[in-house]
Design a protein around this motif. Sequence first.
Motif, short mmCIF file in Angstrom:
data_model
loop_
_atom_site.label_atom_id
_atom_site.label_comp_id
_atom_site.label_asym_id
_atom_site.label_seq_id
_atom_site.Cartn_x
_atom_site.Cartn_y
_atom_site.Cartn_z
N ASP A 38 0.80 -1.07 -0.14
CA ASP A 38 -0.10 -0.05 0.04
C ASP A 38 0.83 1.22 -0.09
OD1 ASP A 38 0.96 -0.17 2.60
OD2 ASP A 38 -0.76 0.26 3.60
N TYR A 47 1.17 13.53 -3.61
CA TYR A 47 1.27 12.20 -2.86
C TYR A 47 1.81 12.68 -1.32
CZ TYR A 47 2.74 8.14 -0.61
OH TYR A 47 2.81 6.96 0.60
N ASN A 64 -0.37 15.40 0.61
CA ASN A 64 -1.33 14.73 1.30
C ASN A 64 -0.95 13.47 2.15
OD1 ASN A 64 -3.50 16.35 0.09
ND2 ASN A 64 -3.24 15.07 -1.78
N TYR A 65 0.19 13.24 2.43
CA TYR A 65 0.90 12.02 2.91
C TYR A 65 0.20 11.87 4.50
CZ TYR A 65 3.90 8.62 4.85
OH TYR A 65 4.36 7.45 5.49
N TRP A 113 -2.32 13.06 6.48
CA TRP A 113 -3.45 13.11 6.95
C TRP A 113 -4.03 11.57 6.13
CZ3 TRP A 113 -7.42 12.70 3.34
CH2 TRP A 113 -7.19 13.25 1.97
N LYS A 114 -3.48 11.23 4.80
CA LYS A 114 -4.07 10.01 4.41
C LYS A 114 -3.42 8.75 5.10
CE LYS A 114 -5.66 11.44 -0.34
NZ LYS A 114 -5.21 11.11 -1.65
N ASN A 115 -2.28 8.84 5.45
CA ASN A 115 -1.46 7.59 5.86
C ASN A 115 -1.33 7.47 7.67
OD1 ASN A 115 -0.14 6.09 3.38
ND2 ASN A 115 -0.36 8.46 3.33
#
Length: 256
Positions: free
Chosen positions: A30, A63, A66-67, A69-71
């Motif tokens: 992922d 990528y 946004n890293y 808050w997305k991960n």
Amino acid sequence: MKVVILCGGKGSRMKEITDDIPKPLAMIGDKPILWHIMKIYLYYGLNDFVLLLGYKGDKIKEYFMNYYWKNHNFLLDSEQQSIRLLEKPEKWKITFIDTGINTMTGGRIKQIQKYIEDETFMLTYGDGLADINLKKLLDFHNSKGKIATVTGIAKVNQYGTLLVENDIAKSFQEKPYTKDIINGGFFVLNKEVFSYIKNDSDCIFEQEPLMNLAKNEQLAVYQHKGFWVAMDTYKDLLKVNEMWQNTKAPWKVWFR
């Protein structure tokens, strides 16, 4: 010390995915290839990255923008208009440099000369993984006293090959089909390397610059005998994903 990663190629041999994203964002599990590479360096305390962007470079910027808050899990406080991560994030610093869509590797590297403050920096490709000990690589480079060190891999392949004597390159030849020591990336470079690179978008680092370094006996070779893989094709990517899914991922040094 800065870690420079070449992320600008079009990945034409991986068309199954590179019509939509640049190759360094191809996923292993992922997370993209680029994340896996950066985690290797981070494990050895190297967290100051320079990404040389080109083809679909905006996707790489997006990528990382946004890293977090997305991960990561996080708390959103709408009243205070704040976000607080609930997990410890990676402490990396990233400089994004657009080097042109069609620029060759040497031309990309030349453009970041002004961003290299330290005498020494590291460089690698955005599609290669290894269980390499970066501390030993750096110590080796310092002990040889040469302008450049390349990680050599004993392999039958189409990559650039090195004739090595006493850990010093005697010649560099790009892409002959022989069993020899190939260019595995994971370079350590002194700032003098920029004098070997033309200020030309058509300059290919693996050709004249490395060949001249070898000719002048300024290219040391750190021979890595462990795991190494370059994801040149979609088939290569599938094999690496299979290793990851089967928890046989030797490059995952950060979980040692």
